[in-house]
Design an enzyme around this catalytic site. Sequence first.
Site, PDB file in Angstrom:
ATOM      1  N   GLY A 139       0.829  -1.207   0.000  1.00  0.00           N
ATOM      2  CA  GLY A 139       0.000   0.000   0.000  1.00  0.00           C
ATOM      3  C   GLY A 139       0.859   1.250   0.000  1.00  0.00           C
ATOM      4  O   GLY A 139       2.059   1.209  -0.247  1.00  0.00           O
ATOM      5  N   GLY A 140       0.223   2.385   0.308  1.00  0.00           N
ATOM      6  CA  GLY A 140       0.941   3.657   0.318  1.00  0.00           C
ATOM      7  C   GLY A 140       0.121   4.793  -0.261  1.00  0.00           C
ATOM      8  O   GLY A 140       0.669   5.768  -0.767  1.00  0.00           O
ATOM      9  N   ALA A 141      -1.215   4.664  -0.173  1.00  0.00           N
ATOM     10  CA  ALA A 141      -2.116   5.743  -0.603  1.00  0.00           C
ATOM     11  C   ALA A 141      -1.916   6.140  -2.060  1.00  0.00           C
ATOM     12  O   ALA A 141      -2.191   7.284  -2.432  1.00  0.00           O
ATOM     13  CB  ALA A 141      -1.984   6.969   0.304  1.00  0.00           C
ATOM     14  N   GLN A 210      -2.183  -5.059  -0.032  1.00  0.00           N
ATOM     15  CA  GLN A 210      -2.507  -4.417   1.245  1.00  0.00           C
ATOM     16  C   GLN A 210      -2.879  -2.959   1.018  1.00  0.00           C
ATOM     17  O   GLN A 210      -2.184  -2.227   0.319  1.00  0.00           O
ATOM     18  CB  GLN A 210      -1.298  -4.521   2.190  1.00  0.00           C
ATOM     19  N   SER A 211      -4.023  -2.530   1.570  1.00  0.00           N
ATOM     20  CA  SER A 211      -4.489  -1.148   1.488  1.00  0.00           C
ATOM     21  C   SER A 211      -4.624  -0.716   0.017  1.00  0.00           C
ATOM     22  O   SER A 211      -5.347  -1.346  -0.744  1.00  0.00           O
ATOM     23  CB  SER A 211      -3.541  -0.236   2.268  1.00  0.00           C
ATOM     24  N   ALA A 212      -3.909   0.335  -0.408  1.00  0.00           N
ATOM     25  CA  ALA A 212      -3.973   0.740  -1.816  1.00  0.00           C
ATOM     26  C   ALA A 212      -3.491  -0.389  -2.718  1.00  0.00           C
ATOM     27  O   ALA A 212      -3.966  -0.549  -3.848  1.00  0.00           O
ATOM     28  CB  ALA A 212      -3.128   1.992  -2.044  1.00  0.00           C
ATOM     29  N   ASP A 313     -10.647  -0.216  11.660  1.00  0.00           N
ATOM     30  CA  ASP A 313      -9.882   0.441  10.595  1.00  0.00           C
ATOM     31  C   ASP A 313     -10.612   1.719  10.195  1.00  0.00           C
ATOM     32  O   ASP A 313     -11.721   1.676   9.668  1.00  0.00           O
ATOM     33  CB  ASP A 313      -9.760  -0.503   9.388  1.00  0.00           C
ATOM     34  N   HIS A 345      -5.968  -0.239  10.880  1.00  0.00           N
ATOM     35  CA  HIS A 345      -5.429  -0.357   9.518  1.00  0.00           C
ATOM     36  C   HIS A 345      -4.015  -0.935   9.522  1.00  0.00           C
ATOM     37  O   HIS A 345      -3.616  -1.597   8.556  1.00  0.00           O
ATOM     38  CB  HIS A 345      -5.424   1.028   8.860  1.00  0.00           C
TER      39      HIS A 345
END
Length: 404
Positions: A139-141, A210-212, A313, A345
């Site tokens: 991830g990392g937005a 994961q995430s983004a 989250d 999160h």
Amino acid sequence: MATLSDHRRRMLPPENVDAQPITSDSVSNNHRTTHRLVRQESLRRNIEHVAAETYLVSRLAFTLLRYLGIGYRWITQLLALGCYAMLLMPGFLQVAYYYFFTSKVKRSIVYGDQPRNRLDLYLPANIGEPKPVLIFVTGGAWIIGYKAWGSLLGLQLAERGIMVACIDYRNFPQGTISDMVNDTSRGISFIINNIANYGGDPNRIYLMGQSAGAHISSCALLEQAARESEKEDSVSWSISQLKAYLGLSGGYNLLDLVDHFHNRGLDRSIFLSIMEGENSLKEFSPEIKIQDPCLKSSIPHFPPVYLVHGTADYSIPSVASERFAEALKKAGVRAELILYEGKTHTDLFLQDPLRGGKDDLFDLAVAIMHSNDSDALANDAIAPPRRRFVPEILLKLARKISPF
């Protein structure tokens, strides 16, 4: 005319040069000298890589600041992030040492011709037989994603005999969402077609985001399914070659997340620039795209999907995974929703692994990837507890001030 004996005489060493006999000591000294030079060269390369990676991470941070601005809210968020990182620093330093100085990490393998088309490969200690492979998309937005963010996961899964490939991809503003999806798809293709050369098993490949990274990797999965449905000639890998897909703390419907991210500080205009405008939000929303009738012929080839989320989250609410799981099941995909009560999160991906001992996400991933390997399952049952990286008090403080 020179005679043969003349040539022989010219080839002999001059009489005034003392010939040095070759002894075991001289061979040993030469070997030690060569070994020292190799170590020095390896250390030099490692230091150069540390410097290059530090520069890249710093540039990502400045890019984030440039696009988010320096208002009061972001100053407080950055201060919180700095304190959060300092509290977890004992663990980060241990993982960084492993990442840069072990021979079991093959860093920055080139998988394409675009900037950031690199991946890191984490190798188990013993590669006597082909190992299962996890492709990980961090991830990392969509702005500060970086392959080394997966080093803790790579380190711990490699200890259980699982090879981990962490894909890097272009971030915004270097690229927009379609570039990120294309890079990820190309990385998946490279691993599927080349992992056997590194000791991986091409018949046991798993994908995790994961995430983004969960959003990007699920988009890549659905885009590949669309190519296969349309029977495109340029297909270089198939979704049927993946044994399972794991989505961790992901967002899968961009229409629902625009205002949520705006309220949390990711400006609406920036988010829309990343996603190539408002008209593209549906195209890059897996929850919506899976309902496309054009994908119907690909549904039987989909791997099992596991969507994992913490109920606490706030960066991406767990309802995102709940709704995507429902859409997948409705479309006919084998999907399982796994919610962890009270997890944030970063708990599942950072704090829990740094804590050591039992780890819900780690145990789930290992169980999935070893499900058809009785010997591996038996070894998992007697494996020693995973070691702690950070004292509990620091983990609790980090959780309280986490900006995520």
